[in-house]
Each structure stands twice: as C-alpha cells, then as structure tokens.
Design an enzyme around this catalytic site. Structure first.
Site, PDB file in Angstrom:
ATOM      1  N   HIS A   1     -44.848 -26.350 -19.482  1.00  0.00           N
ATOM      2  CA  HIS A   1     -44.413 -26.913 -20.691  1.00  0.00           C
ATOM      3  C   HIS A   1     -43.507 -27.992 -20.033  1.00  0.00           C
ATOM      4  O   HIS A   1     -43.244 -28.927 -20.870  1.00  0.00           O
ATOM      5  CB  HIS A   1     -43.596 -26.097 -21.362  1.00  0.00           C
ATOM      6  CG  HIS A   1     -42.036 -25.781 -20.847  1.00  0.00           C
ATOM      7  ND1 HIS A   1     -41.987 -24.714 -19.934  1.00  0.00           N
ATOM      8  CD2 HIS A   1     -41.110 -26.133 -21.463  1.00  0.00           C
ATOM      9  CE1 HIS A   1     -40.602 -24.738 -19.760  1.00  0.00           C
ATOM     10  NE2 HIS A   1     -40.180 -25.519 -20.500  1.00  0.00           N
TER      11      HIS A   1
ATOM     12  N   GLU B   1     -29.455 -25.349 -15.226  1.00  0.00           N
ATOM     13  CA  GLU B   1     -29.132 -24.581 -16.616  1.00  0.00           C
ATOM     14  C   GLU B   1     -27.894 -24.014 -16.890  1.00  0.00           C
ATOM     15  O   GLU B   1     -27.469 -23.589 -15.968  1.00  0.00           O
ATOM     16  CB  GLU B   1     -30.410 -23.516 -16.837  1.00  0.00           C
ATOM     17  CG  GLU B   1     -31.863 -24.156 -16.880  1.00  0.00           C
ATOM     18  CD  GLU B   1     -32.731 -23.237 -16.810  1.00  0.00           C
ATOM     19  OE1 GLU B   1     -33.119 -22.792 -18.093  1.00  0.00           O
ATOM     20  OE2 GLU B   1     -33.154 -22.382 -15.967  1.00  0.00           O
TER      21      GLU B   1
ATOM     22  N   HIS C   1     -42.235 -26.163 -12.329  1.00  0.00           N
ATOM     23  CA  HIS C   1     -41.800 -27.284 -12.872  1.00  0.00           C
ATOM     24  C   HIS C   1     -41.179 -28.221 -12.167  1.00  0.00           C
ATOM     25  O   HIS C   1     -41.440 -29.668 -12.209  1.00  0.00           O
ATOM     26  CB  HIS C   1     -40.677 -26.967 -14.047  1.00  0.00           C
ATOM     27  CG  HIS C   1     -41.070 -25.751 -14.911  1.00  0.00           C
ATOM     28  ND1 HIS C   1     -42.245 -25.697 -15.473  1.00  0.00           N
ATOM     29  CD2 HIS C   1     -40.119 -24.743 -15.349  1.00  0.00           C
ATOM     30  CE1 HIS C   1     -42.143 -24.697 -16.316  1.00  0.00           C
ATOM     31  NE2 HIS C   1     -41.100 -24.301 -16.278  1.00  0.00           N
TER      32      HIS C   1
ATOM     33  N   LYS D   1     -29.374 -21.368 -12.424  1.00  0.00           N
ATOM     34  CA  LYS D   1     -28.923 -20.762 -13.813  1.00  0.00           C
ATOM     35  C   LYS D   1     -27.481 -20.751 -13.807  1.00  0.00           C
ATOM     36  O   LYS D   1     -26.927 -20.458 -12.704  1.00  0.00           O
ATOM     37  CB  LYS D   1     -29.421 -19.475 -13.927  1.00  0.00           C
ATOM     38  CG  LYS D   1     -31.153 -19.418 -14.013  1.00  0.00           C
ATOM     39  CD  LYS D   1     -31.559 -18.976 -15.425  1.00  0.00           C
ATOM     40  CE  LYS D   1     -33.056 -18.779 -15.240  1.00  0.00           C
ATOM     41  NZ  LYS D   1     -33.579 -20.084 -15.982  1.00  0.00           N
TER      42      LYS D   1
HETATM   43  C1  BG6 Z   1     -39.285 -21.469 -18.061  1.00  0.00           C
HETATM   44  C2  BG6 Z   1     -38.388 -20.504 -16.920  1.00  0.00           C
HETATM   45  O1  BG6 Z   1     -40.587 -21.763 -17.872  1.00  0.00           O
HETATM   46  O2  BG6 Z   1     -38.472 -22.743 -18.006  1.00  0.00           O
HETATM   47  C3  BG6 Z   1     -36.767 -20.247 -17.601  1.00  0.00           C
HETATM   48  O3  BG6 Z   1     -39.127 -19.196 -17.131  1.00  0.00           O
HETATM   49  C4  BG6 Z   1     -36.424 -21.290 -17.804  1.00  0.00           C
HETATM   50  O4  BG6 Z   1     -36.512 -19.685 -16.542  1.00  0.00           O
HETATM   51  C5  BG6 Z   1     -37.147 -22.586 -18.643  1.00  0.00           C
HETATM   52  O5  BG6 Z   1     -35.178 -21.383 -18.353  1.00  0.00           O
HETATM   53  C6  BG6 Z   1     -36.424 -23.938 -19.046  1.00  0.00           C
HETATM   54  O6  BG6 Z   1     -37.206 -24.930 -19.547  1.00  0.00           O
HETATM   55  P1  BG6 Z   1     -36.433 -25.827 -20.534  1.00  0.00           P
HETATM   56  O7  BG6 Z   1     -37.474 -26.647 -21.505  1.00  0.00           O
HETATM   57  O8  BG6 Z   1     -35.459 -25.219 -21.256  1.00  0.00           O
HETATM   58  O9  BG6 Z   1     -35.741 -26.734 -19.503  1.00  0.00           O
END
Ligand code: BG6
Length: 483
Positions: free
Chosen positions: A178, A216, A240, A331
């Site tokens: 994503h 995060e 990511h 995190k």
């Molecule tokens: C997800 C992870 O793919 O991405 C999560 O499994 C993470 O652990 C998340 O919190 C972060 O996505 P975003 O869009 O909030 O930066």
C-alpha cells in the site's frame, strides 16, 4: 486547480474476506469514496464473500457502519451511501469447501472486468486461486489482488508465486504494497523524472547519504500474535522501506510503464549488498505512558522479535557505490513521521571564512503527515555582521501549493483498487521483485537469529535505541530528528 476523476469501466469486484478488518477499514470505505467521487460506473458490482452466513442486507448494514466509522464525516452523505449500497451483494463462500461457489459463478456476468480480491490469510490464496480457475469462474482476463504478507521468506514467497502461477498469469496478479499507493510515494517518481533539476546530482558523486525513516507512534497492540512472527524487518523493511529505497535509487525507466518501472526497481534490489552484522540495530519498546511494552502484547514474554530496526545498506552499482542508505522504522516512537532525506555533499571548497558547521544541502521529501518537500539551502545571514552563512528551508507543503481540492487525496487503497480495475500494474510488485527483496532480507534475519541477538530496549516516545544513533555517529553523520 480541480482534480480530474477518470471513471473506470464497469467491473465486478469480489472481495474474499469481506467481513475482515482490512475490508472494513480500508477496502469498502475506499470504494465508497471512489463512488462519491463519481469514479464507479452504475453497472459496477461489489460482491462480498466470506465464510459467515450473512444475508446481503446484513452485509450492506456492516458496510454502512464501516463507512460511518472510517470515512471522515465531511465525506459522508446518506443519499450517496444508500446508492453505493445498491452496488453491493454478498455470498457466503467456504474457501476450502463447496459452499457458495456455484452461486458466485452464476451471478458473474460475462464481458465485464473481473477482479478477485484475496483479503484473507495467505494460507488460503492457493485454495481461492485453484477454485476460481478449476470451476471456470475467473475469465482469461480476470485479475486477482493479493495482500501482504507475501511470504515470510524467500522459500515461502517462491512457493506462493508458484501456486498462483499455476492458475493465473503474472499480468493478472496484483500484489499490493500500500505504500506504492500513497500520493507522495508516487511523487518521488514525479520529482525525480519530471524535473531536470535533481537528476544530474542524483548519484554518489554528489549525494553523501540517504535516510529513509518510517516512524510510527502506535504499538503492536491487538496484532501481537501476527507481529511476533514477523517483526519490523518482515513487516516494514522487506516491503515498504524497500519500495521507497527503490524509487529513490532506481535508474529512469524508459517509460512510465509497469514493466519498465518494475525492471528498474528489480535492478536496485539485486544490486544491494548483504548487510554486515555491525550495520543493523534492532530494538523493542518498553512499557510506558500507561501502555504495555512490546513483550506484553507478544504472548511470548521472552520474545526477541524487533519492533524497531535501523540499518545501513549499500547499493553496488555505478550510480550509488559509496553512498550509504540508512533505513529505520519502528513502533511507539516519538512521532508518526515518514520521510526521505537526501543529503548532498558539501561544496568542494569554501570561499567563506565562516564556521557555521552544517553546510550540506538536504532534500527532504515528507511522505506523511504534512506531505511536502523542503530543500535546505545555505544563504547569507541577514544583517551587517559580514558574510555569515545560515541554512534555511525552501519549503513546500503540497497542501498549500496545490490548494484545498487536493486536501482529500485518495487513500492508497482507493487508488490501487482503481488501478487494478484499469489494468495498470505499475504500482504493484512483480513476483521476481518480491523474491529479490526476500533474498536480500532473509540473510539479515537469519544472521540475527543465529547470533541470538536480543533487541535493544527503547523507551516509548523516544527516537529508538541508543545503538541506532551510533550507527550514524560512527560514520560522522546523524539521523534527522523524528517529529
Ligand atoms: C502495514 C504494517 O503494512 O503498514 C503495519 O503491517 C504498519 O505494521 C502499517 O503499521 C503502516 O502503514 P501506514 O500507511 O500507516 O504508514
């Protein structure tokens, strides 16, 4: 400036796992938003599928609740929602059994774009693919969408690719990361390849180092069981952060075309050197701020899974040899902040006697929140004090620059689902790319496991473990502040 909405062709989207968390939080609210934007044509149908024995109306009710919960109130319109719900249907299907498949087959109309979204545990991908194919439900141009985690190592990713390849061609498979659907992540390509300004400097001759940060504030609460089998390396770095690194490091593709872009990303992943054990720091957050620590959520109180990782990567190719890429993600850190900072080298010779200290130009691309770009440049400090230098930002917030119409940009999932319907794979990972990413990640994880490393504890609300600071200090560099 008004954003253009390009409507898609009529489609039938079957969401397996339609009552699950991802569908509720992201997929269905995202589809509502696209409907509101006028992108979903009247003939489109969205069919929820899951094991639960639900009546279609009960499913529609669940979707209405999800929209109310996960769509900002400014975008909620009861009339639009009621119209949206008319596009929805539900079939109870047992992925491993017989129930529901005949009904699904008879309901799908020929000649319409077919998308099957596997929002289920990866263990079911093979069953779903097999059924769709052997029962003749999926047509030759049907698309399947698969979610992460795509494997947990190279062997399992290969096995998954092989399973899917038995039933679908690569052109039909959409593996979601994503991050690639985020507006600013795509902007990385626009900034690099639609401007002449940066590209000549975009190489080790001029770039001192690159920092990629995805910080995060949330912990793993509620997801402890999954997360503990994963950790930050598998959950964030392999996918990511790797994608961000690729977009920053890749060569210009000959065209903005799915395979041209993915070929270039693959070359970057393959050029990554193995990571030396001294170049990786893993951390685990402690309890604090009224919340439990990592191990309180992880079931195993002695868990060695990392909730934070920082590492130094090197890319061995002509463009990047000698320029380290520092990656970190974690995190329960001080702030939610994702950014990429490209630090340029100092000018070869200073003509000023000034002793200001930091003199590099830094290009910061802020991915979230407050999407924007800042270029740190040196200027003369105003005033009569002689030629004293100071560093100031050339600042651009995308929200300010582009105006209010762009404030509500589509969420990553909305964009990616529309791309699937349009048949555009540019922002999806190809099978070989995923495997190459695991081939690089596997030895790092195995090395840590073999050494029996314990992650270093860090305080919630901090910037991560002390050793991560050292990772850069020993190179005479420092992380940017997380804020
Ligand atoms: C997800 C992870 O793919 O991405 C999560 O499994 C993470 O652990 C998340 O919190 C972060 O996505 P975003 O869009 O909030 O930066």
């Amino acid at each position: 400036m008004v954003s253009r909405v390009i409507p898609v062709d009529p489609f039938e989207l079957v969401i397996f796992g339609a009552t699950g968390d991802l569908a509720r939080r992201k997929i269905l609210p995202g589809l509502y938003r696209r409907f509101l934007a006028g992108q979903i044509p009247p003939e489109a149908r969205i069919i929820g599928a899951a094991r639960a024995d639900l009546a279609p109306d009960a499913f529609r009710e669940q979707v209405a609740e999800a929209v109310t919960e996960f769509v900002p109130h400014t975008l909620r319109d009861p009339k639009v929602l009621a119209d949206f719900l008319k596009h929805l249907d539900y079939i109870a299907i047992d992925a491993k059994g017989e129930g529901g498949w005949a009904q699904l087959k008879s309901t799908l109309r020929p000649g319409v774009i077919q998308v099957f979204y596997f929002s289920v545990a990866p263990g079911l991908f093979g069953d779903l693919a097999e059924r769709l194919n052997s029962l003749g439900i999926a047509g030759p141009d049907a698309r399947i969408v698969v979610e992460k985690p795509f494997g947990r190592d190279l062997a399992s990713a290969r096995a998954l690719n092989a399973t899917l390849a038995r039933h679908f061609e690569e052109r039909q498979i959409y593996r979601i990361d994503h991050y690639l659907g985020k507006e600013t992540v795509q902007n990385l390509m626009a900034v690099r390849f639609a401007n002449i300004l940066f590209e000549p400097l975009w190489k080790s001759e001029y770039v001192d180092h690159v920092q990629i940060t995805v910080a995060e504030t949330v912990g793993v609460e509620g997801r402890g069981t999954y997360y503990d089998t994963s950790g930050a390396m598998r959950d964030m770095v392999q996918n990511h952060l790797m994608q961000l690194l690729c977009l920053i490091a890749m060569e210009p593709p000959y065209h903005f075309d799915p395979n041209a872009v993915r070929d270039e990303k693959l070359k970057v992943i393959r050029a990554l050197d193995p990571v030396h054990p001294d170049d990786i720091v893993r951390g685990q957050y402690l309890p604090g701020g009224g919340e439990g620590g990592y191990t309180d959520h992880a079931e195993n109180p002695a868990s060695r899974t990392e909730s934070y990782v920082a590492l130094r990567a090197h890319i061995s190719n002509w463009r990047w040899k000698g320029t380290p890429f520092y990656l970190r993600t974690g995190k329960r850190l001080r702030a939610r902040a994702s950014e990429i900072a490209i630090t340029f080298k100092e000018p070869p010779h200073s003509i000023f006697d000034d002793e200001t200290g930091w003199r590099e130009n830094v290009l910061v691309i802020r991915l979230q929140p407050d999407e924007g770009m800042h270029l740190m440049v040196m200027i003369k400090e105003p005033g009569p004090g002689g030629m004293r230098l100071t560093q100031v930002p050339l600042d651009m917030s995308f929200a300010d620059a582009l105006g209010a119409e762009h404030a509500e940009t589509p969420d990553a999932y909305e964009r990616l689902i529309m791309d699937v319907i349009r048949g555009n794979q540019t922002l999806f990972m190809r099978g070989d790319e995923v495997e190459a990413a695991w081939a690089w990640t596997d030895p790092i994880i195995q090395g840590c496991e073999a050494r029996g490393d314990r992650p270093q504890a860090y305080d919630p609300g901090s910037s991560g473990p002390e050793d991560a600071l050292m990772l850069m200090h020993r190179d005479g560099r420092r992380w940017r502040e997380i804020r």
